[in-house]
Design an enzyme around this catalytic site. Sequence first.
Site, short mmCIF file in Angstrom:
data_model
loop_
_atom_site.label_atom_id
_atom_site.label_comp_id
_atom_site.label_asym_id
_atom_site.label_seq_id
_atom_site.Cartn_x
_atom_site.Cartn_y
_atom_site.Cartn_z
N GLN A 101 -25.36 30.76 -72.66
CA GLN A 101 -26.79 30.73 -72.34
C GLN A 101 -26.98 30.51 -70.84
OE1 GLN A 101 -29.04 28.16 -75.44
NE2 GLN A 101 -26.94 27.43 -75.48
N VAL A 103 -26.90 30.89 -66.80
CA VAL A 103 -27.12 32.01 -65.86
C VAL A 103 -26.25 31.83 -64.61
CG1 VAL A 103 -29.45 32.50 -66.70
CG2 VAL A 103 -29.15 30.78 -64.90
N ASP A 104 -25.40 30.76 -64.62
CA ASP A 104 -24.51 30.58 -63.47
C ASP A 104 -23.26 31.45 -63.67
OD1 ASP A 104 -23.67 27.40 -64.93
OD2 ASP A 104 -22.36 29.16 -64.89
N HIS A 119 -28.77 35.05 -71.31
CA HIS A 119 -30.00 34.85 -70.52
C HIS A 119 -29.91 35.43 -69.12
CE1 HIS A 119 -30.67 31.18 -73.33
NE2 HIS A 119 -31.04 32.30 -73.91
N CYS A 130 -38.34 49.57 -59.68
CA CYS A 130 -37.37 50.61 -60.12
C CYS A 130 -36.27 50.06 -61.01
CB CYS A 130 -36.75 51.26 -58.87
SG CYS A 130 -35.61 50.18 -58.01
N CYS A 148 -36.85 50.21 -52.34
CA CYS A 148 -37.97 51.08 -52.79
C CYS A 148 -39.30 50.41 -52.47
CB CYS A 148 -37.85 51.36 -54.29
SG CYS A 148 -38.52 50.04 -55.32
N THR A 186 -24.73 22.31 -75.31
CA THR A 186 -26.07 22.86 -75.51
C THR A 186 -26.87 21.97 -76.45
OG1 THR A 186 -27.38 24.79 -76.19
CG2 THR A 186 -25.32 24.43 -77.37
N SER A 187 -28.16 21.84 -76.13
CA SER A 187 -29.03 20.99 -76.96
C SER A 187 -29.47 21.73 -78.22
CB SER A 187 -30.25 20.55 -76.14
OG SER A 187 -30.92 21.71 -75.67
#
Length: 242
Positions: A101, A103-104, A119, A130, A148, A186-187
């Site tokens: 889970q 994102v590191d 995640h 884009c 862009c 994780t909780s």
Amino acid sequence: MKLRIATDSLARLKQGRTIALTGAGISADSGMPTFRGNNGLWKKYRPEELATPSAFSQNPQLVWEWYSWRLEKLISVVPNEAHFALAQLEKMEILELIISQNVDDLHERAGTSKILKLHGSIIHTKCIECNKKEQIAKPPRAIPYCECGGMLRPDVVWFGESLSPKIQDEAFQEAATCDNMLIIGTSGIVYPAAFLPNIAKKEGAMIIEFNVAPTAITPLADYFIAAPAAESLPKFLANFQS
Ligand code: BV8
Ligand code: ZN
């Protein structure tokens, strides 16, 4: 020193398909703040103010300040013994896959190669025009823009956003077919990730939870190992090293 695991459970871990589900707690021993702990990220900031699409459209500057602060933190820390133990278990072909889970990029920096990031990734950006994705070079001082002209956002799944259907389906499939699931730090509060332990249990998997405190998942666990992951995972690994 080893961590006591019953002989039949060890045999099951050596022969069966074992996957791991990790959360912010595995990165806590590296110094990365968790979400809901006492020095958690949410303490300093209001969740509804930050990790949601509406917060970003209302105040992209504030959201980027938060992510930039987290990126500064991330480049200043290193993987801990828990990340390295999981990478070693993958090398020994005991661990087939990590579903994270987080994102590191600490699992990847510790040498893990088979990982499903539910995640997204805080070290990548996505263009809101884009959709181009790229690795971020350094924590931005101001809102970054794509060539862009589109505004860039962190390439993460915010609350209220759907996970990538492909990644979600693969994670559900892995949970339904594994023999053993290691659940670390994780909780068990955030969905749909929090469905995964229930799916594994329902399909007869052995559940081993590593956490410093009981969680919503603990009632499902066959083993609950109460210690910081950086201490308990190397001891768990020692069971497989002659
Ligand atoms: C979605 C990226 C469809 C951003 C994150 C049911 C079904 C579907 C959705 C929901 C549902 N019920 C509620 C929802 C909505 C919501 C949700 O789950 N809300 C929660 C708060 C109730 N879910 C969503 O919005 C998801 N989207 O399902 O789309 C949809 C679409 C529209 C409308 C509705 C639904 C998207 C969720 C993803 C959100 N993005 N991260 C960013 O990071 O900036 S989640 C965020 O929380 C992080 O990724 C983090 O990993 C994750 C989970 O938290 P944990 O990892 O568990 O961390 P936490 O701090 O909570 O716990 C740390 C644990 O470690 C503790 O147990 C502690 O004891 C332990 N620990 C501490 N130190 C140590 C340790 N353990 C070991 N060693 C230590 N040293
Ligand atoms: Zn673009």
